[in-house]
Design an enzyme around this catalytic site. Structure first.
Site, PDB file in Angstrom:
ATOM      1  N   HIS A  80       0.873  -1.181   0.000  1.00  0.00           N
ATOM      2  CA  HIS A  80       0.000   0.000   0.000  1.00  0.00           C
ATOM      3  C   HIS A  80       0.913   1.235   0.000  1.00  0.00           C
ATOM      4  CE1 HIS A  80      -3.919   1.806   1.890  1.00  0.00           C
ATOM      5  NE2 HIS A  80      -3.154   2.796   1.463  1.00  0.00           N
ATOM      6  N   LEU A  81       0.771   2.045  -1.047  1.00  0.00           N
ATOM      7  CA  LEU A  81       1.625   3.229  -1.231  1.00  0.00           C
ATOM      8  C   LEU A  81       1.766   4.051   0.052  1.00  0.00           C
ATOM      9  CD1 LEU A  81       3.037   5.224  -3.239  1.00  0.00           C
ATOM     10  CD2 LEU A  81       0.784   6.275  -3.539  1.00  0.00           C
ATOM     11  N   HIS A  82       2.985   4.485   0.334  1.00  0.00           N
ATOM     12  CA  HIS A  82       3.212   5.361   1.485  1.00  0.00           C
ATOM     13  C   HIS A  82       4.475   6.178   1.251  1.00  0.00           C
ATOM     14  CE1 HIS A  82       5.081   1.425   2.196  1.00  0.00           C
ATOM     15  NE2 HIS A  82       6.047   2.058   2.838  1.00  0.00           N
ATOM     16  N   THR A  83       4.479   7.418   1.721  1.00  0.00           N
ATOM     17  CA  THR A  83       5.644   8.297   1.610  1.00  0.00           C
ATOM     18  C   THR A  83       6.273   8.459   2.993  1.00  0.00           C
ATOM     19  OG1 THR A  83       4.647   9.523  -0.214  1.00  0.00           O
ATOM     20  CG2 THR A  83       6.458  10.597   0.962  1.00  0.00           C
TER      21      THR A  83
END
Ligand SMILES: [Zn+2]
Length: 183
Positions: free
Chosen positions: A119-122
């Protein structure tokens, strides 16, 4: 040679033993207690989660509420909200955690990923001169939990004092700061 980006790992040190069933970044924001989940701020399309990394208790992640693997999968509204929340995280961090510097970045794709979460995360990682001295590297869960609790309070106060706050929440009772960037 200086290393600029580390393939940051996602670490979990849960205070309770409630296991996460499914994608943690989808599950955690649906839980009641944001403090227990380490969610410090929420915007309309994203939220900010503290990573329970043992030697960098200020390590935060900006995460879209919808499950996507890559920034190219986000619509313009979610992307803009993501960028605004990342900027708000930097401001909150500089206001109340006061690092010497910050690393930010994303690990995309299996060979770049530091963990099993797709799951995309910065990542937004505060850095200090000689940061291994900032906190002893320790495997003791109690010490880690206390450090992350303190950081949660500081970062929460940093967000609550900033712009675009709809509801300052309450760190003690486990309510994240609500932001709305009107994007
Ligand atoms: Zn997810």
């Amino acid at each position: 040679m200086d290393r600029i980006y580390a393939p940051w790992r996602i670490e979990w040190v849960e205070r309770n033993s409630d296991p996460i069933d499914g994608c943690p970044f989808c599950v955690l924001p649906k839980r009641e207690d944001d403090r227990e989940s380490r969610i410090v701020a929420r915007s309309e399309r994203n939220y900010v989660l503290l990573n329970n990394a043992p030697y960098n208790p200020g390590h935060a992640m900006v995460i879209p509420r919808e499950h996507h693997e890559d920034p190219t999968d986000l619509d313009d509204g979610a992307l803009l909200d993501h960028a605004r929340l990342k900027a708000a995280t930097l401001t909150a961090m500089r206001r109340d955690v006061d690092p010497d510097g910050v690393n930010t970045g994303q690990n995309l794709g299996a060979s770049a990923a530091g963990g099993s979460v797709d799951h995309l995360h910065t990542h937004v990682v505060p850095r200090w001169e000689g940061d291994t001295n900032f906190m002893p590297v320790t495997g003791e869960t109690k010490v880690i939990v206390e450090a992350i609790d303190r950081t949660y309070g500081h970062l929460h106060a940093g967000f609550a004092a900033g712009d675009d706050v709809v509801d300052p929440g309450d760190a003690e009772s486990g309510e994240a700061v609500e932001l709305d960037f009107d994007v």
